[in-house]
Design an enzyme around this catalytic site. Structure first.
Site, PDB file in Angstrom:
ATOM      1  N   PRO A   1      33.048 -16.046 -38.316  1.00 38.22           N
ATOM      2  CG  PRO A   1      33.351 -15.458 -41.130  1.00 38.22           C
ATOM      3  CD  PRO A   1      33.586 -14.843 -39.904  1.00 38.22           C
ATOM      4  CD  GLU A   2      34.268 -19.275 -34.060  1.00 39.50           C
ATOM      5  OE1 GLU A   2      35.397 -19.992 -34.408  1.00 39.50           O
ATOM      6  OE2 GLU A   2      33.923 -18.456 -33.539  1.00 39.50           O
TER       7      GLU A   2
ATOM      8  CE  LYS B   1      39.017 -19.288 -35.034  1.00 35.42           C
ATOM      9  NZ  LYS B   1      37.958 -18.198 -33.931  1.00 35.42           N
TER      10      LYS B   1
ATOM     11  NE  ARG C   1      32.969  -6.290 -37.154  1.00 30.64           N
ATOM     12  CZ  ARG C   1      33.149  -6.708 -35.907  1.00 30.64           C
ATOM     13  NH1 ARG C   1      31.944  -7.097 -35.872  1.00 30.64           N
ATOM     14  NH2 ARG C   1      33.085  -6.150 -34.038  1.00 30.64           N
TER      15      ARG C   1
ATOM     16  NE  ARG D   1      44.055 -25.459 -17.800  1.00 31.30           N
ATOM     17  CZ  ARG D   1      44.826 -25.295 -19.495  1.00 31.30           C
ATOM     18  NH1 ARG D   1      44.910 -26.188 -20.105  1.00 31.30           N
ATOM     19  NH2 ARG D   1      44.272 -24.201 -19.956  1.00 31.30           N
TER      20      ARG D   1
ATOM     21  NE  ARG E   1      34.595 -15.577 -27.328  1.00 30.38           N
ATOM     22  CZ  ARG E   1      34.791 -15.566 -28.510  1.00 30.38           C
ATOM     23  NH1 ARG E   1      34.002 -15.771 -28.780  1.00 30.38           N
ATOM     24  NH2 ARG E   1      35.838 -15.357 -28.689  1.00 30.38           N
TER      25      ARG E   1
END
EC number: 3.2.2.23
Length: 270
Positions: A2-3, A58, A109, A151, A260
């Site tokens: 869930p984001e 979140k 989980r 960056r 990812r």
């Protein structure tokens, strides 16, 4: 996992049923989540009124008379409203009773959490270093441009850093970068002001559209009403590696970044 849109969807789904009501009981069936649930909450919470329900990144924040409950859904968690007569399932780990309705937490989980903060919740160790909300006034093109100077990390990793901006998870980073026409492997410091304008605009658009659709259901997530989100049906690149780009029809490229899945169009994204 869930984001931000899934957490916002959950907040909007459950808060009308419990806001302003008093806790009548807290039943903890499995305290061993990512961090142990403080067992003393079973004695502290009953009798307290839910004053406010909000989201920070979140994290769900439930504000009561003497403190704030901090809830994170982890990798597979969900919250739903159920009636007292509905029996818990195997992975339903705690029930927060509000009279004739229950806020029930399910987490197969067990990477989520329920914590308590009696002081200023925004100074909690999990919250105090978070960046601005992507849908808030502080997340501007000027802010993104200044933070990205010098960056060298890839822009996808940069916007997924919660110290830069909260809630831009893997799915939404892929989608936003595609819409902005920016390659995920481009160095953050190489973004122009115009690129930052496009990216901020599209991060906002993608997140807001996902919230409207009830989030993205890939594995375990369901909203506060127990229903799945539908944004997955509108994904432009995520989960579509090797398929045709919906803009130029050329195959989408899929790579791994920081373990990812990353999908982008080598033609449409520069």
């Amino acid at each position: 996992m869930p984001e931000l849109p899934e957490v916002e969807t959950t907040l909007r789904g459950v808060s009308p049923h419990i806001l302003g009501r008093k806790v009548t009981d807290l039943v903890i069936r499995q305290p061993r989540l990512r961090w142990p649930i403080p067992l003393e909450l079973s004695e502290q919470l009953p009798g307290q009124q839910l004053k406010a329900a909000s989201r920070r990144g979140k994290y769900l924040l439930l504000s009561f008379n003497t403190g704030t409950a901090l809830i994170h859904l982890g990798m597979s968690g969900s919250l739903r409203i159920v009636k007292p007569e509905e029996p818990p399932l195997f992975h339903d780990h705690f029930d927060m009773h509000f009279g004739n309705r229950i806020l029930r937490y399910c987490d197969p989980r067990r990477f989520g959490c329920l914590l308590w903060e009696a002081g200023d919740i925004h100074q909690h160790a999990l919250l105090r270093d978070l960046g601005p909300e992507p849908l808030g006034d502080d997340f501007t093109p000027a802010y993104l441009y200044e933070r990205s100077r010098k960056r060298t990390q890839a822009i996808k990793q940069f916007i997924m850093d919660s110290k830069i901006v909260v809630g831009v998870g893997n799915i939404y980073a892929n989608e936003s970068l595609f819409m902005a026409g920016i390659k995920p492997i481009r160095k953050a410091g190489a973004l122009s002001r115009h690129m930052c304008e496009d990216l901020v605009r599209d991060i906002r658009f993608v997140l807001q559209r996902s919230i409207t659709q009830g989030g993205t259901t890939l594995r375990d997530f369901v909203g506060g009403d127990g229903k799945p989100g539908y944004f997955q049906q509108q994904l432009l690149v995520y989960g579509r590696g090797g398929e045709a780009c919906k803009t130029c029809q050329k195959p989408l490229k899929e790579i791994r970044m920081n373990d990812r899945t990353t999908v982008y169009c080598v033609t449409c994204q520069q």
